[in-house]
Design an enzyme around this catalytic site. Structure first.
Site, PDB file in Angstrom:
ATOM      1  N   GLU A   1      -2.161 -25.399   3.231  1.00  0.00           N
ATOM      2  CA  GLU A   1      -3.015 -24.856   4.283  1.00  0.00           C
ATOM      3  C   GLU A   1      -2.080 -24.675   5.463  1.00  0.00           C
ATOM      4  OE1 GLU A   1      -6.226 -24.117   4.137  1.00  0.00           O
ATOM      5  OE2 GLU A   1      -6.902 -25.168   2.338  1.00  0.00           O
TER       6      GLU A   1
ATOM      7  N   HIS B   1      -3.007 -21.064   1.529  1.00  0.00           N
ATOM      8  CA  HIS B   1      -4.251 -20.871   2.296  1.00  0.00           C
ATOM      9  C   HIS B   1      -3.971 -21.138   3.769  1.00  0.00           C
ATOM     10  CE1 HIS B   1      -7.319 -20.943  -1.072  1.00  0.00           C
ATOM     11  NE2 HIS B   1      -6.204 -21.289  -1.702  1.00  0.00           N
ATOM     12  N   SER B   2      -5.025 -20.977   4.580  1.00  0.00           N
ATOM     13  CA  SER B   2      -4.981 -21.466   5.952  1.00  0.00           C
ATOM     14  C   SER B   2      -6.429 -21.822   6.308  1.00  0.00           C
ATOM     15  CB  SER B   2      -4.449 -20.389   6.901  1.00  0.00           C
ATOM     16  OG  SER B   2      -5.402 -19.373   7.121  1.00  0.00           O
ATOM     17  N   TYR B   3      -6.741 -22.549   7.343  1.00  0.00           N
ATOM     18  CA  TYR B   3      -5.789 -23.190   8.212  1.00  0.00           C
ATOM     19  C   TYR B   3      -6.044 -24.681   8.178  1.00  0.00           C
ATOM     20  CZ  TYR B   3      -9.879 -23.113  11.412  1.00  0.00           C
ATOM     21  OH  TYR B   3     -11.122 -23.257  11.956  1.00  0.00           O
TER      22      TYR B   3
ATOM     23  N   TYR C   1     -12.174 -32.045   1.917  1.00  0.00           N
ATOM     24  CA  TYR C   1     -13.127 -32.317   0.841  1.00  0.00           C
ATOM     25  C   TYR C   1     -12.460 -32.118  -0.514  1.00  0.00           C
ATOM     26  CZ  TYR C   1     -12.927 -27.360   1.843  1.00  0.00           C
ATOM     27  OH  TYR C   1     -12.465 -26.093   2.106  1.00  0.00           O
TER      28      TYR C   1
ATOM     29  N   ARG D   1     -10.032 -13.950   4.518  1.00  0.00           N
ATOM     30  CA  ARG D   1      -9.825 -14.050   5.968  1.00  0.00           C
ATOM     31  C   ARG D   1      -8.551 -14.791   6.346  1.00  0.00           C
ATOM     32  NH1 ARG D   1     -15.076 -18.009   6.336  1.00  0.00           N
ATOM     33  NH2 ARG D   1     -14.184 -19.857   5.362  1.00  0.00           N
ATOM     34  N   GLU D   2      -7.834 -15.354   5.377  1.00  0.00           N
ATOM     35  CA  GLU D   2      -6.674 -16.186   5.701  1.00  0.00           C
ATOM     36  C   GLU D   2      -5.418 -15.317   5.808  1.00  0.00           C
ATOM     37  OE1 GLU D   2      -7.074 -19.237   2.688  1.00  0.00           O
ATOM     38  OE2 GLU D   2      -9.047 -19.772   3.448  1.00  0.00           O
TER      39      GLU D   2
ATOM     40  N   ARG E   1     -14.728 -14.395   3.081  1.00  0.00           N
ATOM     41  CA  ARG E   1     -13.874 -15.331   2.333  1.00  0.00           C
ATOM     42  C   ARG E   1     -13.717 -14.931   0.865  1.00  0.00           C
ATOM     43  NH1 ARG E   1     -12.989 -21.317   1.880  1.00  0.00           N
ATOM     44  NH2 ARG E   1     -13.581 -21.965  -0.204  1.00  0.00           N
TER      45      ARG E   1
ATOM     46  N   HIS F   1      -8.437 -16.296  -0.379  1.00  0.00           N
ATOM     47  CA  HIS F   1      -9.502 -16.197   0.622  1.00  0.00           C
ATOM     48  C   HIS F   1      -9.169 -15.098   1.618  1.00  0.00           C
ATOM     49  CE1 HIS F   1     -10.611 -20.539  -0.496  1.00  0.00           C
ATOM     50  NE2 HIS F   1     -11.379 -19.668  -1.139  1.00  0.00           N
TER      51      HIS F   1
ATOM     52  N   ASN G   1     -11.412 -19.240  -5.370  1.00  0.00           N
ATOM     53  CA  ASN G   1     -10.870 -20.591  -5.529  1.00  0.00           C
ATOM     54  C   ASN G   1     -11.923 -21.606  -5.984  1.00  0.00           C
ATOM     55  OD1 ASN G   1      -8.496 -22.088  -5.586  1.00  0.00           O
ATOM     56  ND2 ASN G   1      -8.884 -23.002  -3.562  1.00  0.00           N
ATOM     57  N   ARG G   2     -12.988 -21.114  -6.561  1.00  0.00           N
ATOM     58  CA  ARG G   2     -13.967 -21.973  -7.255  1.00  0.00           C
ATOM     59  C   ARG G   2     -14.216 -21.451  -8.674  1.00  0.00           C
ATOM     60  NH1 ARG G   2     -12.715 -23.955  -3.368  1.00  0.00           N
ATOM     61  NH2 ARG G   2     -13.899 -24.977  -1.706  1.00  0.00           N
TER      62      ARG G   2
HETATM   63  O1  0X9 Z   1     -11.706 -24.807  -0.020  1.00  0.00           O
HETATM   64  C1  0X9 Z   1     -10.663 -24.332  -0.453  1.00  0.00           C
HETATM   65  O2  0X9 Z   1     -10.617 -23.564  -1.403  1.00  0.00           O
HETATM   66  C2  0X9 Z   1      -9.352 -24.702   0.217  1.00  0.00           C
HETATM   67  N1  0X9 Z   1      -9.507 -24.742   1.643  1.00  0.00           N
HETATM   68  S1  0X9 Z   1      -9.827 -23.405   2.497  1.00  0.00           S
HETATM   69  O3  0X9 Z   1     -10.138 -23.784   3.838  1.00  0.00           O
HETATM   70  N2  0X9 Z   1      -8.529 -22.514   2.572  1.00  0.00           N
HETATM   71  O4  0X9 Z   1     -10.843 -22.670   1.850  1.00  0.00           O
HETATM   72  C3  0X9 Z   1      -8.901 -26.067  -0.203  1.00  0.00           C
HETATM   73  C4  0X9 Z   1      -8.923 -26.299  -1.644  1.00  0.00           C
HETATM   74  C5  0X9 Z   1      -8.043 -27.414  -2.107  1.00  0.00           C
HETATM   75  N3  0X9 Z   1      -8.699 -28.639  -1.991  1.00  0.00           N
HETATM   76  C6  0X9 Z   1      -8.120 -29.799  -2.409  1.00  0.00           C
HETATM   77  N4  0X9 Z   1      -6.966 -29.772  -3.042  1.00  0.00           N
HETATM   78  N5  0X9 Z   1      -8.732 -30.918  -2.156  1.00  0.00           N
HETATM   79 ZN    ZN Z   2      -8.524 -20.736   1.582  1.00  0.00          ZN
END
Ligand code: 0X9
Ligand code: ZN
Length: 610
Positions: free
Chosen positions: A379, A303-305, A357, A177-178, A233, A175, A250-251
């Site tokens: 994070e 990642h953060s935060y 989430y 911005r992190e 992001r 991401h 990350n999706r």
């Molecule tokens: O949403 C994300 O990709 C991650 N958080 S962020 O704020 N850095 O974007 C978290 C993903 C991981 N989630 C879980 N393991 N539940």
């Molecule tokens: Zn992230």
């Protein structure tokens, strides 16, 4: 002088360059933006907010109290519907501009730890990685491939050679911005390499584990946050038939891809999943590279935060077949992060007990599912927007980097087989289970010792050595043949002839009375007690105390800080020091001797350093 139009133009041009061109641009999308935290959240509200241009930030709060970038229209709507929120940032643009100005000032210092005084650009990171690789035999740079906009995705491999060694893979900046994740990733490589020079334990560890670090897996996005949009992001790949740019890397991984947990199939969304798994150039490249690592045990996606440690799965609350081990590793990393500076991180799998989430299509779920490597997410700091959000203050960069390093060290240890200890079979503390030496071996050569000369008859003795085997029989074994009795401060005896040990173990800082048939010499072997850190606990009334310094010192100076509490100090020979009467026949306190001390009240006392 009157300002002409020309002057004004020149002034504007000057300001643009003076502040750094970046300052003008990466804040521009946030002209008039504010940052708020909703005090409650639900799916209906989330849908209603879709019609406004809102950006979600911290992932920890997202579940209940999201932090959001909004414009006035969204605020008016929230006000009209009586939805309560806190205003965290009145003028987001100004905050970003200030960050750029600070960075510009600090940027010129880049040697040693000064490199971590401010956030670094893509070019600076590249330069740093190549420098680390150039200067250290342990490190070599690896090019994973080119991003959508043709930037190098560069990593470091820390390895002493050999094949099929257990390996771990650390990456930052999926991401854009992190920013702290980039600093923390560079730091961890930098630090491992540095420690490899100076620390036997890290040397032994890195002899058996290969470490891969890729600080910026999303270079295009990272550059974009520096030049055009501080809170971008996604990556910067164009999307067919859409003017909206970018895929959320990350999706985009093939583990429950597009599974609906915190995802969107809208190209304009910040959590856009892409056309298909690995449709983003960068995920494809990093995947290809990770698949070439033969014995990948662990993966950490930084990642953060929010200050979290997250284990698989990320897309469901169901537990993995390796749950127990994942929890063990997760907790140990979480403790390491939290204990470094006493900053609380929280560990969980799935939604981490509602701390955040679930998310479909994430990288660590893929590395666990497809490669069998334990895939974790950190994070990093801070916990909240109030502590800086994605703009963790520069003064905290090193702090966050150190914490992150300690966490990653736990993963490397775990990958090594977790068995670290003394591997020298001749050492007193040999650990037959240990495969990696941690430099803790104690051999007779490495022990400290103290020689105490003893007269015939009664004598009060003490030692500044902590014996490896503390039972009084073992400590006094060398003089056992002439020993009639030993007594502790409470009068409990050790009687060798009767095989009776009423004392048990010797206690650091205590003195003992002994009675000998003949003069003798006692050698105590073990670890030196560090007198300057040693806390003596004294009772009211009489106590027997050890003398811990290595050389004699003046009784006044040793007791100056507790002088008012002292009634009398007495040596074995009956010589006394009575501060109230200003009477001192004792003069020097000597190593090996014990002393009786009578106090007005119970106190604890840190020994005066020599
Ligand atoms: O949403 C994300 O990709 C991650 N958080 S962020 O704020 N850095 O974007 C978290 C993903 C991981 N989630 C879980 N393991 N539940
Ligand atoms: Zn992230």
């Amino acid at each position: 002088m009157k300002f002409t139009r020309m002057h004004r133009v020149l002034l504007i041009v000057f300001c643009l360059f003076g502040m750094g061109v970046d300052a003008q641009f990466n804040s521009l999308p946030y002209t008039g933006s504010k940052l708020i935290r909703l005090n409650s959240f639900n799916p209906e509200l989330s849908i209603a907010l879709e019609s406004f241009q809102v950006t979600y930030l911290s992932c920890r709060s997202h579940a209940n109290t999201p932090e959001l970038i909004v414009q006035d229209d969204a605020l008016r709507w929230l006000d009209a519907h009586d939805i309560s929120y806190d205003l965290l940032e009145e003028d987001l643009k100004q905050k970003i501009d200030r960050e750029q100005i600070r960075m510009k000032k600090k940027r010129i210092h880049r040697e040693g730890s000064a490199w971590y005084n401010t956030y670094r650009t893509y070019e600076e990171v590249q330069e740093k990685l190549y420098k680390i690789a150039d200067e250290n035999a342990l490190a070599s740079s690896v090019e994973l491939g080119l991003s959508f906009e043709n930037r190098k995705i560069t990593g470091l491999k820390l390895s002493t050679g050999g094949i099929d060694k257990p390996a771990v893979f650390f990456n930052g900046c999926q991401h854009a911005r992190e920013w702290i994740t980039v600093m923390a990733s560079v730091y961890l490589a930098d630090h491992f390499v540095e420690k490899y020079q100076s620390d036997v334990f890290i040397q032994n560890l890195l002899d058996v584990v290969d470490v891969y670090v890729v600080p910026i897996v999303n270079p295009d996005g990272y550059v974009y946050t520096h030049t055009s949009d501080r809170f971008w992001r996604k990556n910067r790949q164009s999307n067919d038939s859409s003017s909206c740019v970018g895929i959320d890397l990350n999706r985009n991984w093939d583990a429950d891809w597009n599974g609906g947990e915190s995802t969107s199939s809208s190209t304009c969304s910040d959590v856009y999943v892409g056309e298909e798994a690995f449709s983003a150039r960068e995920t494809q490249i990093v995947k290809n590279f990770m698949e070439t690592i033969p014995n990948l045990k662990g993966h950490l996606d930084i990642h953060s935060y929010s200050a979290l440690v997250l284990g698989p799965w990320g897309y469901t609350n169901e537990v993995t077949p390796d749950h127990e081990e994942i929890v063990r590793l997760g907790e140990s990393m979480n403790n390491a992060l939290s204990n470094t500076y006493n900053y609380p991180y929280f560990f969980g799998t799935g939604d981490a007990d509602g701390a955040l989430y679930l998310a479909s299509g994430t990288m660590p779920d893929w590395s666990y599912d497809s490669l069998g490597a334990f895939g974790f997410t950190y994070e990093l700091r801070p916990q909240s927007w109030e502590e800086g959000g994605f703009e963790l203050p520069e003064s905290k960069i090193i702090t966050a980097c150190e914490e992150n390093y300690k966490g990653t060290l736990e993963m490397v240890l775990w990958a090594a087989g977790d068995v670290v200890g003394c591997t020298d079979p001749d050492a007193f503390n040999y650990d037959a289970m240990a495969s990696i030496d941690d430099g803790s071996c104690l051999t007779s050569g490495s022990l400290d010792s103290q020689t105490i000369v003893l007269p015939r008859g009664w004598k009060m003795i003490s030692s500044n050595i902590q014996p490896l085997q503390p039972s009084i029989e073992k400590v006094l074994a060398p003089i056992q043949s002439g020993l009639i009795v030993a007594k502790n401060g409470a009068g409990a005896p050790y009687l060798p002839q009767y095989n009776y040990n009423g004392i048990g173990d010797v206690v650091d800082g205590q003195a003992y009375h002994i009675k000998l048939k003949n003069s003798d010499t006692l050698i105590v072997k073990g670890l030196k007690i560090l007198s300057e850190n040693f806390e003596m606990i004294f009772n009211e009334g009489w106590n027997m105390m050890a003398y811990l310094n290595e050389t004699p010192s003046d009784v006044h100076s040793v007791f100056s800080s507790i002088k008012d509490e002292i009634i009398i100090v007495k040596s074995s020979e009956g010589l006394v020091y009575i501060p109230d009467l200003n009477y001192n026949a004792l003069d020097l306190l000597n190593p090996g001797e014990g002393y009786q001390i009578k106090l007005r009240s119970p106190i604890s006392y840190i020994y005066e350093a020599e």
